[in-house]
Design an enzyme around this catalytic site. Structure first.
Site, PDB file in Angstrom:
ATOM      1  N   ARG A  30       0.723  -1.356   0.030  1.00  0.00           N
ATOM      2  CA  ARG A  30       0.114   0.044   0.012  1.00  0.00           C
ATOM      3  C   ARG A  30       0.775   1.278   0.006  1.00  0.00           C
ATOM      4  NH1 ARG A  30      -5.234  -1.917   3.567  1.00  0.00           N
ATOM      5  NH2 ARG A  30      -6.389  -2.487   1.727  1.00  0.00           N
ATOM      6  N   LYS A  87     -19.910 -15.441   2.336  1.00  0.00           N
ATOM      7  CA  LYS A  87     -21.326 -14.936   2.535  1.00  0.00           C
ATOM      8  C   LYS A  87     -22.127 -14.512   1.344  1.00  0.00           C
ATOM      9  CE  LYS A  87     -20.824 -13.642   7.426  1.00  0.00           C
ATOM     10  NZ  LYS A  87     -20.567 -12.412   8.223  1.00  0.00           N
ATOM     11  N   GLY A  98      -9.941  -7.986  -1.148  1.00  0.00           N
ATOM     12  CA  GLY A  98      -8.646  -8.523  -0.584  1.00  0.00           C
ATOM     13  C   GLY A  98      -8.141  -9.983  -0.618  1.00  0.00           C
ATOM     14  N   GLY A 156     -13.555  -3.329   0.297  1.00  0.00           N
ATOM     15  CA  GLY A 156     -14.851  -2.715   0.552  1.00  0.00           C
ATOM     16  C   GLY A 156     -15.163  -1.732  -0.624  1.00  0.00           C
TER      17      GLY A 156
HETATM   18  P1  AMP Z   1     -14.974 -13.017   1.697  1.00  0.00           P
HETATM   19  O1  AMP Z   1     -14.364 -12.336   2.825  1.00  0.00           O
HETATM   20  O2  AMP Z   1     -16.667 -13.186   2.025  1.00  0.00           O
HETATM   21  O3  AMP Z   1     -14.764 -12.593   0.499  1.00  0.00           O
HETATM   22  O4  AMP Z   1     -14.808 -14.661   2.175  1.00  0.00           O
HETATM   23  C1  AMP Z   1     -13.448 -15.230   2.104  1.00  0.00           C
HETATM   24  C2  AMP Z   1     -13.268 -16.086   2.796  1.00  0.00           C
HETATM   25  O5  AMP Z   1     -14.088 -17.274   2.243  1.00  0.00           O
HETATM   26  C3  AMP Z   1     -11.940 -16.986   2.876  1.00  0.00           C
HETATM   27  O6  AMP Z   1     -11.336 -16.730   3.981  1.00  0.00           O
HETATM   28  C4  AMP Z   1     -12.100 -18.306   2.402  1.00  0.00           C
HETATM   29  O7  AMP Z   1     -11.687 -19.290   3.472  1.00  0.00           O
HETATM   30  C5  AMP Z   1     -13.719 -18.364   2.822  1.00  0.00           C
HETATM   31  N1  AMP Z   1     -14.335 -19.555   1.980  1.00  0.00           N
HETATM   32  C6  AMP Z   1     -14.258 -19.545   0.478  1.00  0.00           C
HETATM   33  N2  AMP Z   1     -15.089 -20.960   0.387  1.00  0.00           N
HETATM   34  C7  AMP Z   1     -15.479 -21.400   1.650  1.00  0.00           C
HETATM   35  C8  AMP Z   1     -16.255 -22.596   1.835  1.00  0.00           C
HETATM   36  N3  AMP Z   1     -16.769 -23.498   1.033  1.00  0.00           N
HETATM   37  N4  AMP Z   1     -16.546 -22.812   3.114  1.00  0.00           N
HETATM   38  C9  AMP Z   1     -16.287 -21.765   4.114  1.00  0.00           C
HETATM   39  N5  AMP Z   1     -15.347 -20.709   3.933  1.00  0.00           N
HETATM   40  C10 AMP Z   1     -15.149 -20.527   2.550  1.00  0.00           C
END
Ligand code: AMP
Length: 387
Positions: A34, A200, A345, A368
């Site tokens: 950064r 999520k 990220g 974000g």
């Molecule tokens: P996000 O911050 O919502 O973009 O999520 C990223 C996170 O999602 C990463 O830390 C991954 O380890 C997690 N992730 C990806 N696929 C899965 C899965 N099938 N089950 C649980 N966590 C997951």
């Protein structure tokens, strides 16, 4: 929108909001990317004989102990090395010491004040865009340049507050982010495929709603895919699921046939288990943690035919080697003649970590902020400059 090029910087006190929110361990910087990303704007201001006054936040400040852990002093030292010149560090965010140091600056000097979020300790003055604070910081300079893309989705005193009180423009980093992302989001060359992953559904609803109409295919992997699969009455065992979003998932699936979901999975009985299996049918005690080889092939077939690809969110728990294959395989299949935008990220660190940047057109630096651009939102830290 005005950029730093539109101003005469000579002999001017130029306040530049940068994003020095670098990862630290025991007050040692673990990744200085950064800081490097901000150099172009800072060097330009130095070369044009400005008195360069830098502002940034670092971490969150809720207690006195947080202040110690999140001082910008190590950042000023690293910046000094990268610029090859002394950076004047003022361990204050306001007051006579800061004002005197600014008054003594010569053209081409660089000064970094202490973490803007120190002002959050007495009532979140920075993070709630306190009017007096924005006005005070603006009073320290003649011009304001916002180059902190990573915080431009927030309305804080150090971006919106200052910009509301001074002639303002954007720096080279924000300009690069907007120039690379907006034309692709708004006028993509077709076929246009979006890949969404991560944990999520609830975090990605804005992106789904904005991009579903625009794209030709939406490939969904990662933890969020299992809410969609459950909405189709497919057994997902103990995989991640947001039950509150099942209705939403059902509605979206009813409305469109653009969504492509995993058809096989890498599953385990527990996240800490050292064994995993590839399955097309998930059993009750399975947790699905990556897409399987058939899904990789399915996703690759869509990607191969695409002219434009936007990707946000890993398709598996890629931090663990056992569940990296899906994310790695997708990184690997981009071609030179495609426009590929990677945002967020985790996805950015996956692409960089797997050394697969070569066919990626743009890796967005802001998690974000890039998500909000993909949602079609105007970012307050940038909107205020255009006004
Ligand atoms: P996000 O911050 O919502 O973009 O999520 C990223 C996170 O999602 C990463 O830390 C991954 O380890 C997690 N992730 C990806 N696929 C899965 C899965 N099938 N089950 C649980 N966590 C997951």
């Amino acid at each position: 929108m005005k950029t730093i090029r539109d101003f005469n910087l000579n002999n001017k006190k130029v306040l530049i909001r940068v994003d020095f929110n670098v990862p630290m361990k025991n007050q040692v910087i673990t990744d200085d990317n950064r800081i490097r990303e901000s150099l172009k704007t800072i060097k330009y201001a130095i070369a044009h004989s400005a008195k360069v006054i830098l502002l940034s936040h670092l971490g969150r400040i809720k207690t006195i102990e947080d202040k110690e852990k999140n001082s910008l002093l190590p950042v000023s030292e690293r910046l000094s090395e990268l610029l090859g010149k002394k950076v004047i560090f003022v361990p204050e965010t306001r007051g006579s010491r800061l004002e005197e140091a600014i008054a003594k600056m010569k053209n081409g000097d660089v000064l970094l004040m202490e973490n803007t979020r120190y002002e959050d300790l007495n009532g979140k003055l920075e993070s709630s865009n306190n009017q007096e604070l924005g006005k005070y910081w603006a009073s320290l300079g003649d011009l304001f340049i916002n180059d902190a893309f990573g915080t431009s989705h927030r309305s804080h005193a150090s971006n919106v507050g200052i910009a509301s009180n001074l002639p303002s423009g954007i720096g080279f980093l924000i300009e690069k982010e907007l120039n690379n992302m907006l034309p692709v989001i708004n006028h993509p060359e077709r076929p246009f495929t979006v890949i969404l992953g991560g944990s999520k559904v609830s975090d990605k609803i804005g992106v789904i709603n904005h991009l579903l109409d625009k794209c030709d295919h939406l490939l969904i992997g990662g933890g969020m895919a299992y809410t969609f699969l459950k909405a189709q009455k497919i057994n997902i065992g103990k995989s991640l699921c947001e039950d509150d979003y099942l209705e939403y998932a059902k509605e979206v699936l009813k409305k469109t046939n653009k969504i492509v979901l995993p058809i096989d999975h890498v599953v385990s009985k527990s996240i800490d288990d050292e064994t995993c299996f590839i399955k097309e049918v998930i059993e009750d005690d399975d947790i699905a943690l990556d897409i399987g080889p058939k899904t990789i092939k399915l996703f690759q077939d869509y990607l191969e035919k695409s002219k434009t690809i936007i990707w946000n969110g890993p398709v598996g728990m890629f931090e663990k080697e056992m569940y990296q294959e899906g994310t790695k395989a997708l990184c690997n299949c981009f071609q030179k003649d495609q426009t590929v935008i990677v945002g967020g990220g985790d996805t950015a660190s996956a692409v960089i970590g797997f050394h697969q940047e070569k066919n990626v057109t743009h890796i967005s630096t802001g998690g974000g902020a890039s998500l909000e651009l993909l949602e079609g939102k105007e970012l307050p830290g940038i909107k205020v400059i255009g006004e």
